[in-house]
Structure formats: structure tokens, C-alpha cells
Scaffold this motif. Structure first.
Motif, mmCIF file in Angstrom:
data_model
loop_
_atom_site.group_PDB
_atom_site.id
_atom_site.type_symbol
_atom_site.label_atom_id
_atom_site.label_comp_id
_atom_site.label_asym_id
_atom_site.label_seq_id
_atom_site.Cartn_x
_atom_site.Cartn_y
_atom_site.Cartn_z
ATOM 1 N N PHE A 26 0.806 -1.218 0.000
ATOM 2 C CA PHE A 26 0.000 0.000 0.000
ATOM 3 C C PHE A 26 0.843 1.273 0.000
ATOM 4 O O PHE A 26 0.293 2.369 -0.048
ATOM 5 C CB PHE A 26 -0.927 0.017 1.221
ATOM 6 N N PHE A 27 2.155 1.142 0.087
ATOM 7 C CA PHE A 27 3.007 2.327 0.169
ATOM 8 C C PHE A 27 3.441 2.773 -1.225
ATOM 9 O O PHE A 27 3.865 1.962 -2.050
ATOM 10 C CB PHE A 27 4.234 2.047 1.048
ATOM 11 N N PHE A 28 3.338 4.073 -1.463
ATOM 12 C CA PHE A 28 3.685 4.626 -2.772
ATOM 13 C C PHE A 28 5.194 4.624 -2.969
ATOM 14 O O PHE A 28 5.939 5.185 -2.165
ATOM 15 C CB PHE A 28 3.144 6.053 -2.885
ATOM 16 N N ASN A 29 5.641 3.969 -4.021
ATOM 17 C CA ASN A 29 7.043 3.997 -4.438
ATOM 18 C C ASN A 29 7.107 3.517 -5.887
ATOM 19 O O ASN A 29 6.061 3.277 -6.518
ATOM 20 C CB ASN A 29 7.928 3.160 -3.508
ATOM 21 N N GLU A 30 8.321 3.345 -6.398
ATOM 22 C CA GLU A 30 8.452 2.986 -7.813
ATOM 23 C C GLU A 30 7.845 1.619 -8.116
ATOM 24 O O GLU A 30 7.425 1.355 -9.255
ATOM 25 C CB GLU A 30 9.927 3.027 -8.240
ATOM 26 N N ALA A 31 7.769 0.743 -7.103
ATOM 27 C CA ALA A 31 7.197 -0.582 -7.336
ATOM 28 C C ALA A 31 5.680 -0.545 -7.443
ATOM 29 O O ALA A 31 5.064 -1.512 -7.911
ATOM 30 C CB ALA A 31 7.618 -1.531 -6.203
ATOM 31 N N GLN A 32 5.068 0.544 -7.005
ATOM 32 C CA GLN A 32 3.604 0.642 -6.975
ATOM 33 C C GLN A 32 3.055 1.658 -7.977
ATOM 34 O O GLN A 32 1.914 2.082 -7.854
ATOM 35 C CB GLN A 32 3.144 1.020 -5.558
ATOM 36 N N LEU A 33 3.858 2.009 -8.958
ATOM 37 C CA LEU A 33 3.421 3.038 -9.905
ATOM 38 C C LEU A 33 2.190 2.607 -10.695
ATOM 39 O O LEU A 33 1.286 3.413 -10.953
ATOM 40 C CB LEU A 33 4.564 3.399 -10.855
ATOM 41 N N GLU A 34 2.142 1.370 -11.094
ATOM 42 C CA GLU A 34 0.985 0.898 -11.850
ATOM 43 C C GLU A 34 -0.275 0.912 -10.991
ATOM 44 O O GLU A 34 -1.352 1.323 -11.448
ATOM 45 C CB GLU A 34 1.251 -0.508 -12.389
ATOM 46 N N GLN A 35 -0.146 0.458 -9.755
ATOM 47 C CA GLN A 35 -1.299 0.478 -8.859
ATOM 48 C C GLN A 35 -1.745 1.915 -8.596
ATOM 49 O O GLN A 35 -2.949 2.201 -8.536
ATOM 50 C CB GLN A 35 -0.949 -0.217 -7.546
ATOM 51 N N TYR A 36 -0.757 2.806 -8.434
ATOM 52 C CA TYR A 36 -1.075 4.228 -8.236
ATOM 53 C C TYR A 36 -1.842 4.778 -9.436
ATOM 54 O O TYR A 36 -2.836 5.499 -9.286
ATOM 55 C CB TYR A 36 0.214 5.001 -8.004
ATOM 56 N N ALA A 37 -1.388 4.431 -10.646
ATOM 57 C CA ALA A 37 -2.052 4.914 -11.854
ATOM 58 C C ALA A 37 -3.485 4.395 -11.937
ATOM 59 O O ALA A 37 -4.421 5.139 -12.255
ATOM 60 C CB ALA A 37 -1.253 4.492 -13.089
ATOM 61 N N GLN A 38 -3.670 3.094 -11.642
ATOM 62 C CA GLN A 38 -5.010 2.519 -11.686
ATOM 63 C C GLN A 38 -5.916 3.137 -10.620
ATOM 64 O O GLN A 38 -7.096 3.393 -10.867
ATOM 65 C CB GLN A 38 -4.920 1.004 -11.500
#
Length: 518
Positions: A26-38
Motif C-alpha cells: 500500500f506504500f507509494f514507491n516505484e514498485a507501486q506506480l501501476e497500482q497508483y495509476a489505476q
């Protein structure tokens, strides 16, 4: 090497196995960019759907009707899914939100927002800079200072002036009263710093003057600062609801005769109810003569700073010792976005406290720009980015033209109300507010007329078809328009006025006649 590689792989596998339990996904970082975009697209889709379904500024729901929807929600039991949470949010918030962009929201000083401000919110939320110190914000510090300097130029304050972003007018006015208080004390007692030694014995005699129409935050500030409500002397207004400068000077002289000590005057450039602008030049002359701190609360009227047509209405603001500006009112920015400005930057030292872990004195000596040195807040959002993006994309000219358009709409609305046989208009708008009331059939008591106007506002709010404000003037109930939406047109205002008269007729139809007239 093989052992090291195997150990590394096992650790990595272990980390992956526990990621769900630790919530790291759930933490925003480079690994979660796709989830952030969605997630961003999902939120956008929800807002898009809601706006396309919304035909009114408000649903009309009452508190007791909405409360049950939240009562059974257990915050100890997470939904664990953003789509489920967004669906729930639509039910408990978005469906019944008050939409300030709607052309028939004409109640309070809430503005529709420009797209560059929303763009800035996306960026600043993701980075999450705190602009209190350089090592938390870097370029954000310089961007904020650039916007401060731009605004100082628009106000007309001289070299050596400065400012800081705040949460809004109440905080800015608190800073103004704090600096006025401490600067006065230091001038009279060079060895007495209030932030070190507290208030001196004569502080109970200090007096601050402001209009009866001024914002309640002035009294709130004096209470917080240990001076009390009694420190504020309210000056009467003229027929245009502007502070009467003659009565101001008389009150200052009376204080001297009574052994009291005047220290500051607060002029308002855009009162909340009437939009009236106090006579800044005359007040400036009085402050200079009596050596008083002059603060201008331009939280509402600050839009005139970029007005191509009406900037002259703020003539005299450049003489102020301090100024309040709310970009989230007349500059069409998202909440919160305000700023406080001071003529002489050294006065901001009254709020400076050095902490070795945050803003050590050595950093100041090295020239590191730590904005916490001039703020009463520590952690602060990068709200200046919203104004920066707005100026870089739209420009000041378009902002000013938008504010001029609502000034013109206020004049057109004033003429509509004046021409209406069942409406009493209290004033000609100086900015974009209009105070008025519905006058039902003859023979009703003042109390009945008051109640009918109060009920008109409630009926409108319940219907959700329009949102208007209410206020009291000399004890009587009035309605109020506050126009801050450049997309609102005359036809919208005609519809709102028609709704007011419709409910006014319905409410007055069965109202009892005044006994004296029966």
C-alpha cells in the motif's frame, strides 16, 4: 559467493512472503506506480460519474438521514480494496457533497477551482513535501518564496517585505495580531521579548480597532494571544458598510483620554457579508499619524490584485504593515491556500524558534532558506505549487478576468433584485456579495418576515436546487448571495431568484397577520 547468493534470495523471498502482512503493497514507491495509476483512474472515473449524474449543487439530505449510513461502518475492519472503498465513499460522501462548481451554489466564500490547481494537488500529494525546511522540500522552498515575492509586488509592498503561506485567513489574521502585539511591545520596551518573558503588565490596556463588519477571527486572535475580546474596539460603518474613518480617529483619541493604549488597526478589504472595502488611504493616514500597526484583511478582496479593470479599489493596501490573502477564495484555488505578508521582514522573527534537529541557528547563518523560521506552523503542505502552476498555465491576466466576470455578475444580479417587487435590497455590491430579503404581503410582523426568510433558505437547501446563505443585519434576518463562479450566468441567477420567491409565497400564504394590523 553461492552461500551469499542463496542467503540473499532467501531473505528476498522472506520479505515477499511478509509483504502482505506488513502492508508494504500500500506504500507509494516505484514498485507501486501501476497500482497508483489505476487507483488514480478509478478515482477519476468515480468523480466523472458523480458529476455527470449531479444536476443540483446539493442533494438536500439532512444530517439525521445520512448519519445511519456511517453508523454501521466499522473502521477496525478494513475493506482492503480501493474499489470497494470508493464505492462506499460514493454512498457516504460524494452522493451528498455540496458542489461549489455548480452555477447555483451562491452561498459562502467557496470558489470553483481551476484545473492547474488540481494538477498541482496531484503532484504535491504524491511527493508529499513539507515546506518547513530546505532539507524536506528543496525546490519547493524556492517556489513558495517566488510566489510570495510575486504577490508582494502585486500588493505594492517595498523591498524588505516578506511573507509565508498559511492555512487561510484566520491563521493569517492571527499572525498579524501576534506581530502587531509583539512589535508594539518591543518598540516600547526594547529589552522585553514577549515570546521569552510573556505579556508585560500594561498589556491589559492595549487596544486594536476594526470595523463592526470585520471577520470574527480578529476577536478570536486576541483571545488566543492573551489580550481578550475586550482588546478589540469595533468601529461603526458608513452607509456603504465601510469603516468610518472619522469615528476611528475619535475612538483612538478617546482611548488615549481613558488611559488605554491603541496599538493596531485592522482594515478589511472585502467584508464577508457586504464585500465592503474600508477606506484604506484614510486609515493609512491615521495609522501613520498615531504610529499604529495597519493590517489589511484582504482574504476576500485579494482578487482585485489581478483585476484588469478594478485594481484601483485596493488603493492604499500598499501602506499596510501586514496583509492577509486567501488564494482559495478569489484566486480559485483548492482549500487550503492562503498567505500572510509583512512590510518589514524582521518582524517575522517574533515567530522564530530554533531547534537543533530542524532549523539550527547555523543553517540561518549559512543562508539555508528554512521557511519554518517565519511560520507558526511546522509541517506545512506545498500549497504554493497550486498558485505556481496556475500562474504558469493560466497567467494572472486570465485569473483577473475571471474575477472581473463575477464582479460584473454581481452588478447584474443587483439590478434583478432591485427590480423585483417582493425583494428588499440592502446595498449595492462592492465586490460579489449581495444582502437582501424577501418581503411577503403587507401586515406581517418583523418576526414573521424574519422567520419566512430563514425558512426560504432552509427550503432551498432541502430541495438542493440552489444553495444561498443567510445573515442578520441589525437583528433582522436576510438572505445573501456570494458570487464566485465565472460560469454562473444571469439566467442562473434569475432561476435562483424565482425559487426564492416561490418558497417565499408558499411560506407567507398561511402566515398570521400582525395583531396590530388585524
Amino acid at each position: 559467493m553461492a552461500l551469499v547468493s542463496a542467503t540473499t534470495q532467501n531473505l528476498a523471498a522472506g520479505d515477499r512472503d511478509t509483504s502482505s502482512a506488513s502492508g508494504s503493497e500500500f506504500f507509494f514507491n516505484e514498485a507501486q506506480l501501476e497500482q497508483y495509476a489505476q487507483q488514480t483512474l478509478s478515482a477519476l472515473a468515480l468523480i466523472r460519474h458523480q458529476l455527470q449524474q449531479t444536476e443540483k449543487p446539493f442533494s438536500g439530505i439532512l444530517p439525521h438521514e445520512l448519519a445511519p449510513a456511517l453508523r454501521d461502518i466499522d473502521l477496525e475492519q478494513p475493506l482492503g480494496d480501493s474499489q470497494a472503498a470508493l464505492s462506499e465513499l460514493a454512498e457516504v460522501y460524494l452522493r451528498d457533497a455540496v458542489w461549489f462548481h455548480h452555477p447555483k451554489y451562491v452561498a459562502h466564500l467557496n470558489c470553483p477551482i481551476v484545473l492547474p490547481s488540481l494538477l498541482a494537488e496531484q503532484v504535491m500529494s504524491a511527493v508529499n513535501s513539507s515546506v518547513d525546511t530546505w532539507d524536506q522540500s528543496a525546490g519547493g522552498t524556492l517556489i513558495e518564496q517566488k510566489v510570495i515575492d510575486w504577490t508582494l509586488q502585486r500588493i505594492g509592498l517595498p523591498a524588505g517585505s516578506d511573507g509565508i503561506f498559511t492555512s487561510g485567513g484566520t491563521q493569517s489574521n492571527l499572525m498579524a495580531m501576534l506581530l502587531a502585539r509583539d512589535s508594539w511591545c518591543l518598540r516600547q520596551h526594547p529589552d522585553h521579548l514577549i515570546k521569552q518573558r510573556g505579556l508585560p503588565p500594561e498589556a491589559g490596556k492595549w487596544r486594536i480597532f476594526t470595523s463592526k463588519m470585520s471577520h470574527f477571527s480578529i476577536q478570536k486572535s486576541t483571545a488566543i494571544l492573551g489580550l481578550g475580546y475586550d482588546a478589540v474596539i469595533a468601529i461603526d460603518h458608513d452607509d456603504h458598510y465601510r469603516m468610518d474613518a472619522v469615528k476611528l480617529e475619535q475612538a483612538i483619541q478617546q482611548c488615549h483620554q481613558d488611559g488605554l493604549i491603541p496599538i493596531a488597526v485592522v482594515a478589511t478589504a472585502g467584508t464577508t457579508d457586504f464585500g465592503s472595502i474600508d477606506p484604506l488611504q484614510a486609515i493609512g493616514d491615521i495609522c501613520r499619524h498615531y504610529q499604529l500597526w495597519m493590517h489589511v484583511d484582504a482574504a476576500y478582496g485579494c482578487g482585485l490584485l489581478v483585476s484588469p479593470q478594478h485594481r484601483a479599489r485596493l488603493q492604499g493596501i500598499e501602506r499596510a504593515d501586514s496583509v492577509t490573502v486567501d488564494y482559495h477564495k478569489s484566486f480559485f484555488q483548492t482549500v487550503s491556500c492562503g498567505a500572510f505578508f509583512v512590510r518589514e521582514s524582521q518582524h517575522l522573527s517574533h515567530v522564530t524558534v530554533h531547534a537543533d534537529y530542524l532549523n539550527p541557528l547555523s543553517a540561518q547563518q549559512e543562508g539555508t532558506p528554512n521557511l519554518v523560521n517565519k511560520s507558526i506552523q511546522t509541517t506545512r503542505r506545498f500549497d504554493a505549487l497550486k498558485m505556481w502552476m496556475t500562474l504558469r498555465i493560466m497567467g494572472a491576466q486570465q485569473l483577473g478576468a475571471a474575477f472581473d466576470s463575477v464582479l460584473a455578475l454581481a452588478q447584474q444580479t443587483h439590478r434583478l433584485l432591485q427590480a423585483h417587487p417582493a425583494i428588499e435590497v440592502l446595498h449595492a455590491p462592492e465586490l460579489t456579495t449581495q444582502v437582501f430579503r424577501y418581503i411577503p404581503r403587507p401586515g406581517l410582523s418583523d418576526e414573521t418576515v424574519d422567520e419566512i426568510n430563514a425558512q426560504i433558505r432552509k427550503a432551498l437547501f432541502r430541495s438542493g436546487n440552489a444553495v444561498v446563505a443567510g445573515t442578520k443585519v441589525n437583528g433582522r434576518q436576510y438572505l445573501k448571495f456570494t458570487l464566485l463562479n465565472p460560469t454562473t450566468c444571469v439566467a442562473d441567477m434569475e432561476d435562483v431568484i424565482a425559487l426564492i420567491t416561490h418558497y417565499g409565497r408558499e411560506l407567507s400564504r398561511n402566515a398570521p397577520l400582525n395583531a396590530a394590523n388585524q
